[in-house]
Design a protein around this motif. Structure first.
Motif, mmCIF file in Angstrom:
data_model
loop_
_atom_site.group_PDB
_atom_site.id
_atom_site.type_symbol
_atom_site.label_atom_id
_atom_site.label_comp_id
_atom_site.label_asym_id
_atom_site.label_seq_id
_atom_site.Cartn_x
_atom_site.Cartn_y
_atom_site.Cartn_z
ATOM 1 N N GLU A 203 14.407 44.945 -21.585
ATOM 2 C CA GLU A 203 13.873 43.646 -21.173
ATOM 3 C C GLU A 203 14.463 42.508 -22.004
ATOM 4 O O GLU A 203 14.503 41.353 -21.556
ATOM 5 N N ASN A 204 14.957 42.814 -23.195
ATOM 6 C CA ASN A 204 15.594 41.789 -24.026
ATOM 7 C C ASN A 204 16.894 41.284 -23.408
ATOM 8 O O ASN A 204 17.395 40.224 -23.801
ATOM 9 N N LEU A 205 17.434 42.047 -22.477
ATOM 10 C CA LEU A 205 18.713 41.700 -21.850
ATOM 11 C C LEU A 205 18.535 41.043 -20.489
ATOM 12 O O LEU A 205 19.497 40.892 -19.743
ATOM 13 N N ALA A 206 17.297 40.647 -20.165
ATOM 14 C CA ALA A 206 17.029 40.108 -18.828
ATOM 15 C C ALA A 206 17.908 38.904 -18.510
ATOM 16 O O ALA A 206 18.443 38.787 -17.398
ATOM 17 N N THR A 207 18.079 38.007 -19.475
ATOM 18 C CA THR A 207 18.898 36.814 -19.236
ATOM 19 C C THR A 207 20.354 37.197 -18.999
ATOM 20 O O THR A 207 20.999 36.698 -18.073
ATOM 21 N N ALA A 208 20.882 38.106 -19.837
ATOM 22 C CA ALA A 208 22.271 38.538 -19.682
ATOM 23 C C ALA A 208 22.471 39.278 -18.368
ATOM 24 O O ALA A 208 23.491 39.100 -17.690
ATOM 25 N N VAL A 209 21.503 40.110 -17.990
ATOM 26 C CA VAL A 209 21.607 40.856 -16.734
ATOM 27 C C VAL A 209 21.618 39.903 -15.549
ATOM 28 O O VAL A 209 22.397 40.066 -14.598
ATOM 29 N N SER A 210 20.776 38.874 -15.588
ATOM 30 C CA SER A 210 20.751 37.892 -14.506
ATOM 31 C C SER A 210 22.082 37.161 -14.393
ATOM 32 O O SER A 210 22.596 36.944 -13.288
ATOM 33 N N LEU A 211 22.644 36.802 -15.530
ATOM 34 C CA LEU A 211 23.943 36.117 -15.538
ATOM 35 C C LEU A 211 25.024 37.005 -14.924
ATOM 36 O O LEU A 211 25.788 36.572 -14.058
ATOM 37 N N ILE A 212 25.076 38.272 -15.355
ATOM 38 C CA ILE A 212 26.093 39.187 -14.844
ATOM 39 C C ILE A 212 25.889 39.457 -13.360
ATOM 40 O O ILE A 212 26.852 39.497 -12.580
ATOM 41 N N ALA A 213 24.637 39.632 -12.941
ATOM 42 C CA ALA A 213 24.364 39.892 -11.523
ATOM 43 C C ALA A 213 24.814 38.723 -10.655
ATOM 44 O O ALA A 213 25.387 38.919 -9.572
ATOM 45 N N ASN A 214 24.578 37.504 -11.123
ATOM 46 C CA ASN A 214 25.037 36.335 -10.368
ATOM 47 C C ASN A 214 26.558 36.269 -10.320
ATOM 48 O O ASN A 214 27.136 35.938 -9.275
ATOM 49 N N LYS A 215 27.219 36.587 -11.430
ATOM 50 C CA LYS A 215 28.681 36.606 -11.437
ATOM 51 C C LYS A 215 29.203 37.653 -10.459
ATOM 52 O O LYS A 215 30.137 37.401 -9.692
ATOM 53 N N HIS A 216 28.584 38.824 -10.483
ATOM 54 C CA HIS A 216 29.012 39.881 -9.570
ATOM 55 C C HIS A 216 28.813 39.462 -8.111
ATOM 56 O O HIS A 216 29.682 39.680 -7.258
ATOM 57 N N ALA A 217 27.645 38.891 -7.818
ATOM 58 C CA ALA A 217 27.363 38.469 -6.443
ATOM 59 C C ALA A 217 28.323 37.375 -5.997
ATOM 60 O O ALA A 217 28.723 37.320 -4.829
ATOM 61 N N SER A 218 28.711 36.499 -6.916
ATOM 62 C CA SER A 218 29.633 35.415 -6.553
ATOM 63 C C SER A 218 31.005 35.958 -6.168
ATOM 64 O O SER A 218 31.740 35.322 -5.403
ATOM 65 N N LEU A 219 31.356 37.123 -6.687
ATOM 66 C CA LEU A 219 32.656 37.728 -6.413
ATOM 67 C C LEU A 219 32.611 38.761 -5.295
ATOM 68 O O LEU A 219 33.641 39.279 -4.874
ATOM 69 N N GLY A 220 31.399 39.096 -4.840
ATOM 70 C CA GLY A 220 31.268 40.078 -3.775
ATOM 71 C C GLY A 220 31.286 41.517 -4.252
ATOM 72 O O GLY A 220 31.634 42.435 -3.493
ATOM 73 N N VAL A 221 30.904 41.748 -5.512
ATOM 74 C CA VAL A 221 30.831 43.117 -6.027
ATOM 75 C C VAL A 221 29.790 43.900 -5.230
ATOM 76 O O VAL A 221 28.694 43.401 -4.952
ATOM 77 N N GLN A 222 30.118 45.130 -4.864
ATOM 78 C CA GLN A 222 29.247 45.963 -4.043
ATOM 79 C C GLN A 222 28.876 47.248 -4.785
ATOM 80 O O GLN A 222 29.528 47.625 -5.759
ATOM 81 N N PRO A 223 27.832 47.955 -4.331
ATOM 82 C CA PRO A 223 27.409 49.190 -5.010
ATOM 83 C C PRO A 223 28.527 50.218 -5.162
ATOM 84 O O PRO A 223 28.565 50.941 -6.164
ATOM 85 N N GLU A 224 29.452 50.265 -4.209
ATOM 86 C CA GLU A 224 30.512 51.263 -4.296
ATOM 87 C C GLU A 224 31.508 51.000 -5.426
ATOM 88 O O GLU A 224 32.315 51.868 -5.781
ATOM 89 N N HIS A 225 31.453 49.792 -6.020
ATOM 90 C CA HIS A 225 32.349 49.504 -7.130
ATOM 91 C C HIS A 225 31.853 50.124 -8.442
ATOM 92 O O HIS A 225 32.647 50.363 -9.353
ATOM 93 N N TYR A 226 30.555 50.349 -8.539
ATOM 94 C CA TYR A 226 29.989 50.829 -9.806
ATOM 95 C C TYR A 226 30.470 52.216 -10.207
ATOM 96 O O TYR A 226 30.745 52.451 -11.398
ATOM 97 N N PRO A 227 30.585 53.182 -9.290
ATOM 98 C CA PRO A 227 31.126 54.487 -9.701
ATOM 99 C C PRO A 227 32.544 54.408 -10.260
ATOM 100 O O PRO A 227 32.911 55.189 -11.136
ATOM 101 N N ILE A 228 33.343 53.467 -9.752
ATOM 102 C CA ILE A 228 34.701 53.302 -10.266
ATOM 103 C C ILE A 228 34.651 52.888 -11.729
ATOM 104 O O ILE A 228 35.329 53.466 -12.592
ATOM 105 N N VAL A 229 33.835 51.889 -12.033
ATOM 106 C CA VAL A 229 33.706 51.417 -13.413
ATOM 107 C C VAL A 229 33.153 52.527 -14.295
ATOM 108 O O VAL A 229 33.655 52.780 -15.396
ATOM 109 N N GLY A 230 32.109 53.211 -13.822
ATOM 110 C CA GLY A 230 31.511 54.276 -14.614
ATOM 111 C C GLY A 230 32.484 55.394 -14.933
ATOM 112 O O GLY A 230 32.533 55.904 -16.062
ATOM 113 N N LYS A 231 33.286 55.776 -13.946
ATOM 114 C CA LYS A 231 34.264 56.852 -14.152
ATOM 115 C C LYS A 231 35.236 56.503 -15.259
ATOM 116 O O LYS A 231 35.503 57.324 -16.163
#
Length: 405
Positions: A74-102
């Motif tokens: 919960e301490n990262l809520a502000t950072a998570v919101s910022l990153i989520a907005n950046k991702h949404a602005s670029l059109g990041v989709q759920p299928e991109h996350y496994p690539i990053v994780g791998k």
């Protein structure tokens, strides 16, 4: 959402010393690996930031922050919101996350040569947890947008604001309505590249309530060193985009926003503080303050008059609206410059604009922001009345040296 196990938490925490020493090496290896094996994701990243190392540094700081806060996400809520907005602005989709994780797990394994299985297992679970948090936040952002993906906009006006900043006025090519947005939000511009792919950049909307279209104001980024590239998109916009040309635009995003109605109801004073090109989101906020009853101090720092964008626009707003005052401060004025003051945003200067009730919004170069945050902290200004936009964990600002805006 499944909570992380105690074993996973303890294992991730045990890697903090390793990350503190090797995080930047890890993220540099990660990006090289991912771009080599999944080049389709390169369009989501700024090539100049890759060359300068700032992208690797930002990710390294984020990974360290996540590890340190693994028990208290919960301490990262502000950072998570910022990153989520950046991702949404670029059109990041759920299928991109496994690539990053791998590639993140493979990079940990290769850097430790090899990593103990329990570390890979723990970080795999931790990454999956964080990915699910971001995916859910991004899903909510997409649901609220005026449209999803990219839409064509036409350039109908182009205006030089300073020696390095130009404004671009855009309207929907299909003749549709201009999207509503909150003061402080940004749009994403996507343009073609020489190799036939595309690249994207975020630009703050520099006006609010302006008629006919959207306005972004872009600083032309030239390479700071010979081994670094010029900013591709900013130079394309400045040098190639002509009246009547089209660009692709994604919907407004961002959570660094100003609620003028709430400020009107509260009636408390507002300080809008900017440095350099950081003026753009704050100028949008200033436009939202027109005709309100609460007092607004707009303070802008620039190097000199050549680098000072929107001087006449801000001056006019202050002259036309009783609740707005403006102050321009130059760090290295030229002969003949007549700013209201010169110097940096030091404690003595900022104190005159502050009361315990003042809501402070600021944006600018990272060293300036680090300095302002330090000054506000030393003054003891309430943390819940301090608002700023910075890409990366907030604690990174405390490690940044000061320089002129």
């Amino acid at each position: 959402m499944t909570a992380l196990s105690k074993e996973t938490i303890e294992t991730v925490k045990a890697t903090i010393p390793f990350l503190a020493e090797n995080a930047t090496q890890l993220t540099a290896h990660f990006y090289q690996r991912m771009f080599r094996e999944n080049p389709e994701v390169k369009a989501y990243f700024n090539a100049a930031h890759q060359v300068s190392g700032s992208q690797q540094g930002a990710l390294a700081a984020s990974v360290c922050a996540f590890a340190r806060n693994i028990e208290t996400p919960e301490n990262l809520a502000t950072a998570v919101s910022l990153i989520a907005n950046k991702h949404a602005s670029l059109g990041v989709q759920p299928e991109h996350y496994p690539i990053v994780g791998k590639h993140l797990l493979a990079s940990i394994d290769e850097l430790l040569n090899p990593a103990p299985p329990e570390i890979l297992k723990a970080w795999g679970e931790a990454y999956g947890f964080l990915a699910e948090v971001l995916i859910q936040q991004e899903k909510g952002i997409y649901a609220e947008q005026s449209w999803n993906g990219f839409r064509k906009f036409t350039l109908f006006r182009k205006e030089e604001e300073s020696s390095v900043v130009t404004s671009f006025y855009l309207k929907p090519s299909d003749g549709g309505t201009v999207p509503a947005y909150l003061p402080g939000q940004y749009i994403t511009v996507r343009i073609p590249t020489a190799d036939g792919s595309t690249t994207m950049r975020n630009y703050s909307l520099s006006c609010h309530g302006c008629q006919h279209g959207l306005r972004i104001s872009v600083k032309q980024e030239k390479a700071a060193h010979a081994d670094q590239p010029d900013g591709y998109v900013s130079n394309y916009l400045h040098e190639q985009l002509a009246l009547g040309d089209e660009v692709e635009v994604a919907p407004p995003c961002g959570d660094f926003v100003f609620d003028a109605d709430a400020a009107e109801q509260a009636g408390t004073p507002v300080l809008l503080l900017s440095g350099g090109i950081g003026i753009t989101p704050l100028l949008s906020m200033l436009h939202a303050c027109k005709g309100k009853s609460f007092p607004v101090s707009f303070v802008h720092g620039a190097i000199d008059s050549k680098h000072h964008a929107f001087a006449s626009e801000v001056t006019q707003l202050a002259q036309e609206h009783e609740n707005i005052s403006a102050h321009f401060r130059y760090s290295a004025p030229l002969d003949g410059d007549t700013p209201d003051s010169h110097g940096l945003f030091d404690r003595e200067f900022l104190s005159q604009y502050l009361s315990p009730e003042t809501e402070v919004y600021f944006c600018g170069p990272k060293p300036m922001m680090a300095h302002v945050l330090s000054v506000l902290d030393s003054i003891g200004h309430p943390a819940d009345k301090v608002h700023y936009e910075f890409f990366g964990p907030a604690e990174e600002l405390s490690k940044c040296p000061m320089h002129a805006v």
